[in-house]
Motif scaffolding. Structure first.
Motif, PDB file in Angstrom:
ATOM      1  N   ASN B   6      33.659 -26.026  57.997  1.00 59.34           N
ATOM      2  CA  ASN B   6      34.563 -26.765  57.107  1.00 59.34           C
ATOM      3  C   ASN B   6      33.783 -27.647  56.135  1.00 59.34           C
ATOM      4  OD1 ASN B   6      36.888 -25.743  58.075  1.00 59.34           O
ATOM      5  ND2 ASN B   6      37.327 -27.448  59.465  1.00 59.34           N
ATOM      6  N   ILE B   7      32.778 -28.335  56.688  1.00 57.93           N
ATOM      7  CA  ILE B   7      31.975 -29.236  55.861  1.00 57.93           C
ATOM      8  C   ILE B   7      31.254 -28.435  54.775  1.00 57.93           C
ATOM      9  CG2 ILE B   7      29.892 -30.703  55.890  1.00 57.93           C
ATOM     10  CD1 ILE B   7      32.251 -32.151  57.031  1.00 57.93           C
ATOM     11  N   ASN B  10      33.686 -27.174  52.213  1.00 61.21           N
ATOM     12  CA  ASN B  10      34.159 -28.307  51.406  1.00 61.21           C
ATOM     13  C   ASN B  10      33.133 -28.656  50.325  1.00 61.21           C
ATOM     14  OD1 ASN B  10      36.109 -30.279  50.860  1.00 61.21           O
ATOM     15  ND2 ASN B  10      35.030 -31.814  52.069  1.00 61.21           N
ATOM     16  N   GLU B  11      31.874 -28.747  50.737  1.00 65.76           N
ATOM     17  CA  GLU B  11      30.810 -29.066  49.777  1.00 65.76           C
ATOM     18  C   GLU B  11      30.666 -27.954  48.740  1.00 65.76           C
ATOM     19  OE1 GLU B  11      28.988 -31.880  49.394  1.00 65.76           O
ATOM     20  OE2 GLU B  11      30.281 -32.698  50.943  1.00 65.76           O
ATOM     21  N   ARG B  13      32.953 -25.794  47.750  1.00 66.76           N
ATOM     22  CA  ARG B  13      34.110 -25.810  46.848  1.00 66.76           C
ATOM     23  C   ARG B  13      33.927 -26.890  45.769  1.00 66.76           C
ATOM     24  NH1 ARG B  13      37.854 -26.767  50.549  1.00 66.76           N
ATOM     25  NH2 ARG B  13      38.276 -24.641  51.126  1.00 66.76           N
ATOM     26  N   LYS B  14      33.533 -28.078  46.232  1.00 65.25           N
ATOM     27  CA  LYS B  14      33.323 -29.190  45.280  1.00 65.25           C
ATOM     28  C   LYS B  14      32.220 -28.816  44.277  1.00 65.25           C
ATOM     29  CE  LYS B  14      30.431 -32.431  46.153  1.00 65.25           C
ATOM     30  NZ  LYS B  14      29.708 -33.423  46.951  1.00 65.25           N
ATOM     31  N   ILE B  17      33.452 -26.302  41.685  1.00 67.65           N
ATOM     32  CA  ILE B  17      34.392 -26.894  40.703  1.00 67.65           C
ATOM     33  C   ILE B  17      33.599 -27.694  39.662  1.00 67.65           C
ATOM     34  CG2 ILE B  17      36.298 -28.526  40.361  1.00 67.65           C
ATOM     35  CD1 ILE B  17      37.250 -27.828  43.203  1.00 67.65           C
ATOM     36  N   ILE B  18      32.640 -28.488  40.157  1.00 68.54           N
ATOM     37  CA  ILE B  18      31.834 -29.302  39.231  1.00 68.54           C
ATOM     38  C   ILE B  18      30.989 -28.390  38.336  1.00 68.54           C
ATOM     39  CG2 ILE B  18      29.951 -31.014  39.108  1.00 68.54           C
ATOM     40  CD1 ILE B  18      31.202 -32.339  41.602  1.00 68.54           C
ATOM     41  N   ASP B  21      33.016 -27.039  35.625  1.00 68.92           N
ATOM     42  CA  ASP B  21      33.329 -28.070  34.642  1.00 68.92           C
ATOM     43  C   ASP B  21      32.165 -28.238  33.650  1.00 68.92           C
ATOM     44  OD1 ASP B  21      35.370 -29.886  33.842  1.00 68.92           O
ATOM     45  OD2 ASP B  21      34.058 -31.535  34.432  1.00 68.92           O
ATOM     46  N   ILE B 100      26.286 -32.674  56.102  1.00 68.43           N
ATOM     47  CA  ILE B 100      26.837 -32.734  54.732  1.00 68.43           C
ATOM     48  C   ILE B 100      25.760 -32.305  53.736  1.00 68.43           C
ATOM     49  CG2 ILE B 100      27.898 -34.244  52.994  1.00 68.43           C
ATOM     50  CD1 ILE B 100      28.886 -35.966  55.390  1.00 68.43           C
ATOM     51  N   ARG B 104      25.691 -29.300  51.037  1.00 69.50           N
ATOM     52  CA  ARG B 104      25.296 -29.440  49.619  1.00 69.50           C
ATOM     53  C   ARG B 104      24.269 -28.392  49.251  1.00 69.50           C
ATOM     54  NH1 ARG B 104      25.702 -34.345  46.704  1.00 69.50           N
ATOM     55  NH2 ARG B 104      23.954 -33.521  45.512  1.00 69.50           N
TER      56      ARG B 104
END
Lengths: 323, 262
Positions: B6-7, B10-11, B13-14, B17-18, B21, B100, B104
């Motif tokens: 999950n961690i 989550n990282e 996915r973030k 997205i960034i 962008d 975490i 990353r």
């Protein structure tokens, strides 16, 4: 595990000390043997001037700075039980954005929710509720960088609340906010404690706000705790000592007698002296002084003290004592 | 219960997205990297593109790109997070910070893969490079990437304490590009430089990948001649060392109160 005797104590801080030891500089004691007990469900104001040690204390509570000595428990959990300890708190820290500018409001909340271990099936529902409550639902898909400072702060608060922690730390939550946004945050703080029974620790320079929302306040100066009592009690102590003396005309050259003791203001042709009067004798001495200089006395009234006046008074007294 | 998966997701996915962008900057970065690659090859080939070295250099470039992305992610990106205050928020998670950071790193490697698919495809077509796509390349790449993750932990740990590591990271990125054998195989380097190059996290990975992809060696062959053994040991050591250094630096940063400073 938490013990039953500590069930109503949200935060227990014992002899907390932080000494920074920068190379080639003198050691700096940022926090000095600080002990505090904070009951659950109250808004606790943690006040102090810049550099007093507030942020260091807050960051030690958040587990971001290691204390030199002393210890902290949150609902009975110590930092060595890191996962449980961290589940007890959500924080919005001072001076930073706390959220990702390149993510939308919703993406930020979902990210921090997952990071804090909120069950996947609950996370969207909680995010929706928070966004609606904070009036951000319509703009949930907008990038945070396009938001005003107030809206960014709301997103940061939502991220801190997504895991529904029992303790919320808000370090200068209204810094840089306009009056309306600050009012919303203030209402929220009140609601968090009253309706959701959260324990809120608030640090702020807006002492009028602290006076309004905090049930208890502690004042710290140079790393040391100088007072810690319920707000109404603190105000009561000073209520007996603050007077407003209204006179007509001018002070006939005796202004210097009030320097550093009372403030002198004008209001509709009257001169108003406001300040601390320690006892009745001192009050009579002032009246005698005015009479001796043929100054017309209009009224003498005890005044409702402001937390700001008390704060300045206490800090000044302590500085005077220490010097 | 926070799972490692999950961690990591989550990282990732973030991170994606960034990354999306920043798509225009990303496009420019890819263009720049492509130009650097072709420019260096042009100079190395003394004004010509030598077909014999194109495939070899491209393989080296792919591995180096991963290493450079890891350095950026653990230096500039971590400093930016400290500035934004998100680093402190990350550290207030109940999940272990090393997990975490692993998330990353994986996110950074996935985004590097996506970028590489684009840039390598363009270069393969543009220069008609004949690069045999053998499955044996994949495990070697994965072992090499484990070493990069360890290397990332080292950089990340140092960044937690010193923050302003940008210029040093830039030197490290350049060093990797020019010394790890991407353009000049380590065999041609003087002994002292060769010894130094072999300590870098990407050098051995490039060497083994070339043996497998271009010389047709099997995994058994590279294991038998010791090059794969060295790569496994090297990557494993980087990973362990990285975790140790990161843990130590994190402790120092907490003691000095520098986690959120920049």
């Amino acid at each position: 595990m938490p013990t039953s005797s500590k069930i109503h104590t949200a935060i227990q801080i014992d002899n907390l000390t932080k000494i920074y030891k920068p190379k080639s500089k003198q050691p700096l004691t940022a926090v000095n043997q600080l002990s505090l007990t904070i009951e659950s469900g109250q808004v606790f104001g943690f006040l102090g001037a810049n550099g007093a040690g507030k942020t260091t204390t807050i960051k030690m509570i958040c587990g971001l700075i290691e204390p030199t000595d002393g210890h902290i428990t949150l609902n009975g959990y110590a930092i060595k039980n890191r996962a449980q300890y961290m589940r007890q708190i959500g924080a919005v820290l001072e001076g930073t954005r706390n959220v990702y500018w390149r993510l939308s409001a919703l993406e930020n909340i979902l990210y921090f929710g997952r990071l804090k271990g909120v069950p996947i099936r609950e996370i969207r529902g909680r995010a929706e509720t928070l966004l609606k409550e904070l009036d951000l639902w319509e703009r949930r898909d907008d990038k945070v960088r396009a938001f005003s400072r107030g809206m960014q702060q709301k997103v940061a608060i939502a991220c801190a609340l997504i895991s529904d922690p029992p303790i919320i730390l808000l370090d200068e939550p209204t810094l840089g906010l306009d009056v309306k946004a600050a009012h919303t945050v203030k209402q929220w703080i009140h609601q968090l404690a009253q309706e959701r029974h959260k324990t809120v620790i608030l640090t702020t320079h807006h002492l009028d706000m602290a006076q309004e929302v905090c049930q208890r306040v502690a004042i710290i100066n140079k790393g040391k705790l100088i007072t810690n009592q319920p707000t109404h009690e603190l105000l009561n102590v000073f209520r007996k000592q603050f007077y407003e003396i209204r006179i007509r005309g001018d002070l006939n050259g005796i202004q210097s007698q009030f320097d550093g003791r009372m403030s002198i203001n004008e209001d509709n042709g009257y001169i108003i002296l406001t300040g601390e009067v320690k006892n009745t004798d001192e009050l009579y001495q002032i009246i005698d002084l005015l009479k001796a200089h043929h100054i017309a006395l209009v009224a003498v009234n005890p005044v409702e003290p402001k937390l700001e006046d008390i704060f300045i008074n206490m800090i000044d007294s302590q500085e005077g004592t220490s010097s | 219960m926070i799972t490692s998966l999950n961690i990591t997701l989550n990282e990732t996915r973030k991170g994606l997205i960034i990354l999306w962008d920043y798509k225009f900057s990303l496009l420019m970065q890819l263009l720049g990297m492509g130009m650097v690659f072709t420019g260096i090859l042009f100079f190395v080939g003394q004004g010509e593109f030598e077909q014999a070295t194109l495939a070899s250099s491209l393989l080296g470039f792919i591995v180096t790109f991963y290493a450079m992305e890891t350095i950026s992610n653990m230096s500039y990106a971590l400093t930016a997070e400290a500035q934004a205050g998100t680093l402190e928020q990350i550290y207030m998670s109940p999940a272990p910070s090393s997990l975490i950071i692993l998330g990353r790193s994986l996110s950074s490697l996935i985004s590097a893969t996506l970028q590489l698919v684009i840039i390598a495809t363009v270069l393969l077509i543009l220069f008609q490079i004949n690069l045999p796509l053998r499955w044996e390349i994949l495990p070697i790449l994965l072992i090499t990437l484990f070493g990069f993750i360890g290397f990332g932990y080292v950089i990340g740990g140092i960044t937690l304490i010193f923050k302003q590591v940008g210029p040093s990271a830039e030197i490290l990125r350049s060093m990797l590009l020019f010394i790890n054998g991407t353009f000049l195989p380590v065999e041609y380097m003087p002994t002292w430089l060769k010894t130094f190059a072999q300590l870098l996290p990407s050098t051995q990975g490039i060497l083994v990948m070339r043996r497998v992809a271009l010389d047709g060696a099997s995994l058994a062959d590279v294991w038998a001649d010791g090059t794969l053994v060295y790569l496994v040991a090297h990557s494993g050591l980087f990973l362990l060392l990285g975790l140790f250094i990161f843990g130590y630096c994190e402790q120092v940063a907490r003691r000095q109160g520098t986690l959120g400073q920049y």
